[in-house]
Write an enzyme that holds these catalytic residues in place. Structure first.
Site, PDB file in Angstrom:
ATOM      1  N   GLY A   1       0.845  -1.206   0.000  1.00  0.00           N
ATOM      2  CA  GLY A   1       0.000   0.000   0.000  1.00  0.00           C
ATOM      3  C   GLY A   1       0.870   1.242   0.000  1.00  0.00           C
ATOM      4  O   GLY A   1       1.859   1.308   0.734  1.00  0.00           O
TER       5      GLY A   1
ATOM      6  N   ARG B   1      19.591  10.626  -4.420  1.00  0.00           N
ATOM      7  CA  ARG B   1      20.594  11.672  -4.146  1.00  0.00           C
ATOM      8  C   ARG B   1      21.829  11.103  -3.454  1.00  0.00           C
ATOM      9  O   ARG B   1      22.946  11.529  -3.733  1.00  0.00           O
ATOM     10  CB  ARG B   1      19.958  12.802  -3.342  1.00  0.00           C
ATOM     11  CG  ARG B   1      18.970  13.578  -4.208  1.00  0.00           C
ATOM     12  CD  ARG B   1      18.675  14.943  -3.667  1.00  0.00           C
ATOM     13  NE  ARG B   1      18.109  15.774  -4.729  1.00  0.00           N
ATOM     14  CZ  ARG B   1      17.098  16.612  -4.573  1.00  0.00           C
ATOM     15  NH1 ARG B   1      16.554  16.761  -3.391  1.00  0.00           N
ATOM     16  NH2 ARG B   1      16.659  17.328  -5.585  1.00  0.00           N
TER      17      ARG B   1
ATOM     18  N   GLY C   1       6.088  -2.852   3.424  1.00  0.00           N
ATOM     19  CA  GLY C   1       5.751  -3.345   4.755  1.00  0.00           C
ATOM     20  C   GLY C   1       6.133  -4.800   4.965  1.00  0.00           C
ATOM     21  O   GLY C   1       7.126  -5.277   4.388  1.00  0.00           O
ATOM     22  N   ASP C   2       5.331  -5.506   5.737  1.00  0.00           N
ATOM     23  CA  ASP C   2       5.693  -6.891   6.087  1.00  0.00           C
ATOM     24  C   ASP C   2       5.649  -7.822   4.872  1.00  0.00           C
ATOM     25  O   ASP C   2       6.541  -8.663   4.688  1.00  0.00           O
ATOM     26  CB  ASP C   2       4.817  -7.428   7.225  1.00  0.00           C
ATOM     27  CG  ASP C   2       3.320  -7.286   6.957  1.00  0.00           C
ATOM     28  OD1 ASP C   2       2.940  -6.557   6.021  1.00  0.00           O
ATOM     29  OD2 ASP C   2       2.536  -7.899   7.687  1.00  0.00           O
TER      30      ASP C   2
ATOM     31  N   THR D   1       4.998   1.522   5.969  1.00  0.00           N
ATOM     32  CA  THR D   1       3.583   1.132   6.043  1.00  0.00           C
ATOM     33  C   THR D   1       2.864   2.083   6.982  1.00  0.00           C
ATOM     34  O   THR D   1       3.358   2.384   8.074  1.00  0.00           O
ATOM     35  CB  THR D   1       3.352  -0.315   6.523  1.00  0.00           C
ATOM     36  OG1 THR D   1       1.946  -0.462   6.790  1.00  0.00           O
ATOM     37  CG2 THR D   1       4.117  -0.706   7.756  1.00  0.00           C
TER      38      THR D   1
ATOM     39  N   ASP E   1       0.411   1.275   8.527  1.00  0.00           N
ATOM     40  CA  ASP E   1      -0.123   0.469   9.635  1.00  0.00           C
ATOM     41  C   ASP E   1       0.792   0.494  10.872  1.00  0.00           C
ATOM     42  O   ASP E   1       0.336   0.192  11.965  1.00  0.00           O
ATOM     43  CB  ASP E   1      -0.304  -0.991   9.198  1.00  0.00           C
ATOM     44  CG  ASP E   1      -1.261  -1.130   8.018  1.00  0.00           C
ATOM     45  OD1 ASP E   1      -2.021  -0.182   7.755  1.00  0.00           O
ATOM     46  OD2 ASP E   1      -1.222  -2.182   7.349  1.00  0.00           O
TER      47      ASP E   1
ATOM     48  N   ARG F   1     -25.064  14.277  16.596  1.00  0.00           N
ATOM     49  CA  ARG F   1     -24.920  12.880  16.153  1.00  0.00           C
ATOM     50  C   ARG F   1     -23.716  12.207  16.801  1.00  0.00           C
ATOM     51  O   ARG F   1     -22.731  12.867  17.137  1.00  0.00           O
ATOM     52  CB  ARG F   1     -24.700  12.846  14.632  1.00  0.00           C
ATOM     53  CG  ARG F   1     -25.974  12.986  13.850  1.00  0.00           C
ATOM     54  CD  ARG F   1     -25.683  12.973  12.363  1.00  0.00           C
ATOM     55  NE  ARG F   1     -26.916  13.073  11.611  1.00  0.00           N
ATOM     56  CZ  ARG F   1     -27.023  13.622  10.408  1.00  0.00           C
ATOM     57  NH1 ARG F   1     -25.965  14.113   9.801  1.00  0.00           N
ATOM     58  NH2 ARG F   1     -28.186  13.662   9.791  1.00  0.00           N
TER      59      ARG F   1
ATOM     60  N   GLY G   1      -5.564   0.192   8.799  1.00  0.00           N
ATOM     61  CA  GLY G   1      -4.567  -0.166   9.810  1.00  0.00           C
ATOM     62  C   GLY G   1      -4.362  -1.672   9.882  1.00  0.00           C
ATOM     63  O   GLY G   1      -3.562  -2.178  10.637  1.00  0.00           O
ATOM     64  N   ARG G   2      -5.194  -2.368   9.097  1.00  0.00           N
ATOM     65  CA  ARG G   2      -5.172  -3.833   9.006  1.00  0.00           C
ATOM     66  C   ARG G   2      -5.295  -4.497  10.372  1.00  0.00           C
ATOM     67  O   ARG G   2      -6.251  -4.215  11.060  1.00  0.00           O
ATOM     68  CB  ARG G   2      -3.922  -4.285   8.266  1.00  0.00           C
ATOM     69  CG  ARG G   2      -4.141  -5.636   7.628  1.00  0.00           C
ATOM     70  CD  ARG G   2      -3.240  -5.910   6.485  1.00  0.00           C
ATOM     71  NE  ARG G   2      -3.957  -5.835   5.227  1.00  0.00           N
ATOM     72  CZ  ARG G   2      -3.375  -5.734   4.056  1.00  0.00           C
ATOM     73  NH1 ARG G   2      -2.071  -5.661   3.980  1.00  0.00           N
ATOM     74  NH2 ARG G   2      -4.087  -5.709   2.961  1.00  0.00           N
TER      75      ARG G   2
HETATM   76  O1  F6P Z   1      -1.309  -2.048   4.511  1.00  0.00           O
HETATM   77  C1  F6P Z   1      -1.673  -0.728   4.275  1.00  0.00           C
HETATM   78  C2  F6P Z   1      -3.166  -0.605   4.049  1.00  0.00           C
HETATM   79  O2  F6P Z   1      -3.469   0.754   3.887  1.00  0.00           O
HETATM   80  C3  F6P Z   1      -4.024  -1.245   5.135  1.00  0.00           C
HETATM   81  O3  F6P Z   1      -4.184  -0.393   6.239  1.00  0.00           O
HETATM   82  C4  F6P Z   1      -5.290  -1.531   4.393  1.00  0.00           C
HETATM   83  O4  F6P Z   1      -6.009  -2.605   4.941  1.00  0.00           O
HETATM   84  C5  F6P Z   1      -4.772  -1.928   3.043  1.00  0.00           C
HETATM   85  O5  F6P Z   1      -3.537  -1.293   2.880  1.00  0.00           O
HETATM   86  C6  F6P Z   1      -5.677  -1.565   1.893  1.00  0.00           C
HETATM   87  O6  F6P Z   1      -5.060  -2.007   0.753  1.00  0.00           O
HETATM   88  P1  F6P Z   1      -5.538  -1.757  -0.732  1.00  0.00           P
HETATM   89  O7  F6P Z   1      -5.257  -0.320  -1.051  1.00  0.00           O
HETATM   90  O8  F6P Z   1      -4.709  -2.684  -1.540  1.00  0.00           O
HETATM   91  O9  F6P Z   1      -7.006  -2.056  -0.727  1.00  0.00           O
END
Ligand code: F6P
Length: 404
Positions: free
Chosen positions: A14, A28, A112-113, A135, A137, A170, A178-179
């Site tokens: 992402g 650079r 990321g991971d 990431t 996340d 409201r 954030g997964r």
């Molecule tokens: O891993 C980064 C992230 O933004 C997560 O928080 C989210 O679940 C995911 O990517 C969404 O991914 P995509 O843009 O591929 O739907």
């Protein structure tokens, strides 16, 4: 060790804030060392297809000056491709052929991971790579570029929602990316002084949320001279129900890395609150006392959910992420130059470049729930009975490890 004359830059997974600073930092620093750098486009999909390209974009001084470090997203492009899953038995040979074709000696790969797991794979296959943590996340062991930008955006969105929330009295629920972890929901929520923050690390007890909402929101409106108030909840997309289940879209199959599409956390929170509002006899009294009750039309306060989705990782990068991106991008080049492959840049502090094996860097880091209790003692609800903040005093004498 063969000399590195040309580096390829890959961004993968992402996108988020700070990535363009990483690219500029790589380009650079490489330039300063007399090394060329080029873009390998579209993440790992582009790496696989490199051999088919006619040319690659050189990150020379002129091209680099056109990249705006403060813009989020990546000039190099992204994909979510796991190399080992590509249905081509010759995939690694094909990648090596592409690298040879463009005389790319080594790669800087930011992600990321999932991306990091491919860095480990490629390194084992003999492709020299260094990983730059990225990431929004924030679930890697080191800080990752993009986290601070996302936190700031979540914080601004949640804070801005208060004006519309107060105008209509409201309860507003904002669902954020954030997964499987709640770092950005947590920090963004605190940054906006939201009333309630729900993160995957704490399975939610909705009776607790409802009681907190009632006490806070009702009192807020009753105290107001114009009888106005709102209640803001930030919920991480990976919300855990009491059963421990996360909500995901069953119609979308898992991606190459096995991730389901998390969705529906905001809606679920809304439904839980609506159900309780409708069955609570005290709500009618409250509505009448505050002059809002309209029989058959407006009998309970409204709950709405807002899902900013990709907006939390779009737009602009925070200054912190530009700083971090620049220096870790540059540090990645220095690590390659020193022959350190299969490692992740952790931090640049003074003249220290900290790094660690990528397989360790990608081990999931969750929110340390012990810290939540201090915010509970300050009045924020985290969807559980508030716990006592158990602390230990430690006198700090010199080095401080910083972590968002
Ligand atoms: O891993 C980064 C992230 O933004 C997560 O928080 C989210 O679940 C995911 O990517 C969404 O991914 P995509 O843009 O591929 O739907």
């Amino acid at each position: 060790m063969p000399e590195i004359k040309r580096i390829g830059v890959i961004t993968s997974g992402g996108d988020c804030g700070g990535l363009n600073a990483v690219i500029k930092g790589v380009a650079r620093e490489a330039y300063a060392l007399g090394i060329e750098s080029v873009v390998v486009p579209h993440g790992y999909a582009g790496l696989y297809n490199l051999v088919k390209l006619d040319d690659v974009v050189f990150l020379n001084a002129e091209r680099v000056s056109k990249i705006e470090a403060s813009l989020a997203g990546s000039e190099a492009g992204h994909s979510r491709v796991k190399i080992s899953k590509i249905a081509d038995p010759e995939k690694y040979e094909r990648i090596k052929e592409g690298l040879r074709k463009f005389k790319i000696d080594a790669l800087v790969i930011s992600g990321g991971d999932d991306t990091g797991s491919v860095v480990v794979d490629l390194t084992q296959k003999g492709i020299p790579c260094v990983h730059v943590p990225k990431t929004m996340d924030l679930d890697l062991q080191p800080y990752s570029v993009g986290g601070d930008s996302a936190i700031n955006r979540i914080s601004v969105f949640a804070r801005d929602l208060k004006t519309t929330g107060m105008s209509h009295n409201r309860i507003l629920v904002i669902e954020v990316f954030g997964r499987y972890v709640g770092h950005t929901a947590f920090r963004g929520g605190v940054g906006a002084e939201t009333d309630c923050i729900l993160i995957p690390e704490i399975p939610v007890d909705f009776d607790v949320v409802y009681d907190h909402m009632k006490t806070t929101f009702f009192a807020r409106i009753e105290r107001s001279d114009v009888k106005a108030g709102t209640y803001i909840i930030v919920v991480a997309e990976g919300l855990k129900q009491a059963s421990g289940e996360m909500l995901y879209d069953e119609s979308i199959p898992p991606d190459a890395f096995g991730h389901r599409k998390l969705t529906g956390a905001g809606k679920y929170v809304r439904q839980q609150l609506e159900k309780r509002l409708k069955s609570d006899p005290a709500v009618k009294d409250f509505m009448e006392r505050t002059g809002m009750f309209a029989p058959g039309v407006y009998e309970v306060p409204e709950v709405r959910e807002v899902t900013p989705g990709h907006l939390v990782r779009s737009g602009h990068s925070s200054a912190f992420d530009v700083n971090f991106g620049y220096k870790v991008g540059a540090a990645a080049v220095l690590l390659l130059k020193e022959g350190k492959f299969g490692v992740t840049v952790v931090e640049v502090e003074g003249n220290h470049i900290r790094y660690m094996p990528t397989e360790e860097a990608i081990m999931r880091r969750e929110v340390d729930v012990r810290e939540i209790a201090i915010f509970e003692s300050l009045g924020t609800c985290f969807g559980r009975q508030p716990e006592k903040y158990e602390y230990e005093l430690i006198e700090q004498r010199s080095h401080i490890d910083r972590h968002l």
